[in-house]
Design a protein around this motif. Structure first.
Motif, PDB file in Angstrom:
ATOM      1  N   SER A 113       0.836  -1.201   0.000  1.00 13.25           N
ATOM      2  CA  SER A 113       0.000   0.000   0.000  1.00 13.25           C
ATOM      3  C   SER A 113       0.871   1.250   0.000  1.00 13.25           C
ATOM      4  O   SER A 113       0.387   2.346  -0.231  1.00 13.25           O
ATOM      5  CB  SER A 113      -0.913   0.015   1.231  1.00 13.25           C
ATOM      6  N   PHE A 114       2.177   1.090   0.256  1.00 13.09           N
ATOM      7  CA  PHE A 114       3.170   2.157   0.285  1.00 13.09           C
ATOM      8  C   PHE A 114       2.913   3.166   1.392  1.00 13.09           C
ATOM      9  O   PHE A 114       3.410   4.283   1.347  1.00 13.09           O
ATOM     10  CB  PHE A 114       3.289   2.869  -1.075  1.00 13.09           C
ATOM     11  N   ASN A 115       2.141   2.784   2.404  1.00 13.48           N
ATOM     12  CA  ASN A 115       1.930   3.653   3.549  1.00 13.48           C
ATOM     13  C   ASN A 115       3.089   3.452   4.516  1.00 13.48           C
ATOM     14  O   ASN A 115       3.389   2.311   4.908  1.00 13.48           O
ATOM     15  CB  ASN A 115       0.594   3.323   4.215  1.00 13.48           C
ATOM     16  N   GLY A 116       3.733   4.530   4.920  1.00 13.12           N
ATOM     17  CA  GLY A 116       4.894   4.444   5.812  1.00 13.12           C
ATOM     18  C   GLY A 116       4.563   3.819   7.150  1.00 13.12           C
ATOM     19  O   GLY A 116       5.361   3.046   7.696  1.00 13.12           O
ATOM     20  N   GLY A 117       3.397   4.117   7.701  1.00 15.79           N
ATOM     21  CA  GLY A 117       2.998   3.543   8.985  1.00 15.79           C
ATOM     22  C   GLY A 117       2.811   2.041   8.901  1.00 15.79           C
ATOM     23  O   GLY A 117       3.202   1.303   9.814  1.00 15.79           O
ATOM     24  N   VAL A 118       2.230   1.564   7.816  1.00 18.22           N
ATOM     25  CA  VAL A 118       2.031   0.120   7.615  1.00 18.22           C
ATOM     26  C   VAL A 118       3.388  -0.567   7.507  1.00 18.22           C
ATOM     27  O   VAL A 118       3.618  -1.626   8.106  1.00 18.22           O
ATOM     28  CB  VAL A 118       1.157  -0.152   6.371  1.00 18.22           C
ATOM     29  N   PHE A 119       4.318   0.036   6.763  1.00 20.42           N
ATOM     30  CA  PHE A 119       5.657  -0.525   6.637  1.00 20.42           C
ATOM     31  C   PHE A 119       6.341  -0.620   7.992  1.00 20.42           C
ATOM     32  O   PHE A 119       6.908  -1.667   8.346  1.00 20.42           O
ATOM     33  CB  PHE A 119       6.496   0.330   5.671  1.00 20.42           C
ATOM     34  N   LEU A 120       6.284   0.456   8.766  1.00 16.23           N
ATOM     35  CA  LEU A 120       6.931   0.445  10.084  1.00 16.23           C
ATOM     36  C   LEU A 120       6.269  -0.550  11.029  1.00 16.23           C
ATOM     37  O   LEU A 120       6.955  -1.219  11.811  1.00 16.23           O
ATOM     38  CB  LEU A 120       6.919   1.854  10.691  1.00 16.23           C
ATOM     39  N   ALA A 121       4.944  -0.685  10.975  1.00 19.67           N
ATOM     40  CA  ALA A 121       4.248  -1.661  11.822  1.00 19.67           C
ATOM     41  C   ALA A 121       4.674  -3.086  11.470  1.00 19.67           C
ATOM     42  O   ALA A 121       4.893  -3.914  12.367  1.00 19.67           O
ATOM     43  CB  ALA A 121       2.730  -1.499  11.674  1.00 19.67           C
ATOM     44  N   ALA A 122       4.821  -3.378  10.190  1.00 16.98           N
ATOM     45  CA  ALA A 122       5.252  -4.713   9.768  1.00 16.98           C
ATOM     46  C   ALA A 122       6.683  -4.990  10.232  1.00 16.98           C
ATOM     47  O   ALA A 122       6.966  -6.064  10.786  1.00 16.98           O
ATOM     48  CB  ALA A 122       5.144  -4.859   8.253  1.00 16.98           C
ATOM     49  N   MET A 123       7.576  -4.044  10.034  1.00 16.34           N
ATOM     50  CA  MET A 123       8.967  -4.242  10.444  1.00 16.34           C
ATOM     51  C   MET A 123       9.078  -4.364  11.962  1.00 16.34           C
ATOM     52  O   MET A 123       9.838  -5.197  12.469  1.00 16.34           O
ATOM     53  CB  MET A 123       9.853  -3.092   9.953  1.00 16.34           C
ATOM     54  N   ALA A 124       8.305  -3.571  12.703  1.00 17.18           N
ATOM     55  CA  ALA A 124       8.330  -3.663  14.170  1.00 17.18           C
ATOM     56  C   ALA A 124       7.797  -5.009  14.631  1.00 17.18           C
ATOM     57  O   ALA A 124       8.339  -5.617  15.563  1.00 17.18           O
ATOM     58  CB  ALA A 124       7.513  -2.519  14.775  1.00 17.18           C
ATOM     59  N   GLY A 125       6.749  -5.509  13.997  1.00 13.57           N
ATOM     60  CA  GLY A 125       6.202  -6.818  14.352  1.00 13.57           C
ATOM     61  C   GLY A 125       7.185  -7.933  14.077  1.00 13.57           C
ATOM     62  O   GLY A 125       7.385  -8.830  14.907  1.00 13.57           O
ATOM     63  N   PHE A 126       7.830  -7.911  12.902  1.00 14.33           N
ATOM     64  CA  PHE A 126       8.839  -8.918  12.587  1.00 14.33           C
ATOM     65  C   PHE A 126      10.014  -8.812  13.561  1.00 14.33           C
ATOM     66  O   PHE A 126      10.525  -9.819  14.046  1.00 14.33           O
ATOM     67  CB  PHE A 126       9.356  -8.773  11.151  1.00 14.33           C
ATOM     68  N   GLY A 127      10.436  -7.586  13.853  1.00 15.27           N
ATOM     69  CA  GLY A 127      11.567  -7.391  14.760  1.00 15.27           C
ATOM     70  C   GLY A 127      11.274  -7.872  16.168  1.00 15.27           C
ATOM     71  O   GLY A 127      12.071  -8.608  16.763  1.00 15.27           O
ATOM     72  N   LEU A 128      10.129  -7.480  16.717  1.00 18.17           N
ATOM     73  CA  LEU A 128       9.778  -7.917  18.071  1.00 18.17           C
ATOM     74  C   LEU A 128       9.539  -9.421  18.106  1.00 18.17           C
ATOM     75  O   LEU A 128       9.962 -10.095  19.050  1.00 18.17           O
ATOM     76  CB  LEU A 128       8.541  -7.177  18.581  1.00 18.17           C
ATOM     77  N   GLY A 129       8.894  -9.950  17.072  1.00 17.00           N
ATOM     78  CA  GLY A 129       8.683 -11.393  17.004  1.00 17.00           C
ATOM     79  C   GLY A 129       9.987 -12.151  16.998  1.00 17.00           C
ATOM     80  O   GLY A 129      10.146 -13.160  17.692  1.00 17.00           O
ATOM     81  N   PHE A 130      10.963 -11.663  16.232  1.00 23.33           N
ATOM     82  CA  PHE A 130      12.264 -12.321  16.220  1.00 23.33           C
ATOM     83  C   PHE A 130      12.947 -12.196  17.571  1.00 23.33           C
ATOM     84  O   PHE A 130      13.523 -13.157  18.082  1.00 23.33           O
ATOM     85  CB  PHE A 130      13.173 -11.750  15.124  1.00 23.33           C
TER      86      PHE A 130
END
Length: 154
Positions: A113-130
Motif C-alpha cells: 500500500s506504500f503507507n509508511g505507517g504500515v511498513f513500520l508496523a510490519a517491520m516492528a512486528g517482525f523485529g519484536l517477534g524475532f
C-alpha cells in the motif's frame, strides 16, 4: 439480413485498461500510490479499509504488527522443527507452514500500500517477534551454538 447470416457483427469493444483506472479515480479520489507516503487516509488489503478514520488506521497498524509477530512465532515454534516421520505430524507441520506463508503474503500486500505507517508496523512486528521467539534475548541457546539462524520471509 446479411448481418444475421454471418456478415459483420457490431459487438461493443472491450474496455481499455485506462477505463478501469478512470473508474477507480472517480470513486476513490486517485490512483494507487507508487511511492511511500505518510497519513491515515489509505487503503490496505480491502476496499475502503481503514478509510479515513484515525481509529481504524490504528487498528490496521496493530493488525499488521500482530500478524508479523505471529508469522515469526510460527516460523520458530516447535511444530516447524524436524521430528520423527509421522503422517499426522507432517499434516500439522504443513498446516502451520501454509498459515505462515499466507500471513507473510498478506503482510507483503499490506506493505505494498506504500503507507509508511504500515511498513513500520510490519517491520516492528517482525523485529519484536524475532527478538522474543528467535533471538538469544529470552532463551539460552547453549554454549555449543555460536550462531543464530535467520530465516528469509521471501
Amino acid at each position: 439480413m446479411n448481418d444475421m447470416m454471418g456478415g459483420s457483427s457490431h459487438a461493443a469493444p472491450a474496455p481499455s485498461p485506462s477505463a478501469f483506472f478512470q473508474h477507480r479515480r472517480r470513486h476513490h479520489g486517485g490512483m494507487m500510490h507508487m511511492t511511500f507516503f505518510w497519513g491515515k487516509n489509505t487503503e490496505v488489503l480491502f476496499d475502503g479499509w481503514p478509510g479515513t478514520s484515525l481509529t481504524m488506521y490504528w487498528v490496521c497498524l496493530a493488525s499488521i504488527f500482530v500478524a508479523s509477530a505471529l508469522s515469526e512465532w510460527i516460523s520458530r515454534c516447535g511444530v516447524m522443527k524436524a521430528g520423527p516421520a509421522s503422517f499426522g505430524g507432517g499434516l500439522v507441520q504443513t498446516l502451520f507452514y501454509t498459515v505462515r506463508a499466507g500471513l507473510s503474503y498478506l503482510i507483503m500486500l499490506a506493505v505494498m500500500s506504500f503507507n509508511g505507517g504500515v511498513f513500520l508496523a510490519a517491520m516492528a512486528g517482525f523485529g519484536l517477534g524475532f527478538m522474543i521467539f528467535g533471538s538469544r534475548s529470552f532463551k539460552d541457546t547453549g554454549s555449543n551454538n555460536n550462531h543464530t539462524e535467520i530465516q528469509s520471509h521471501c
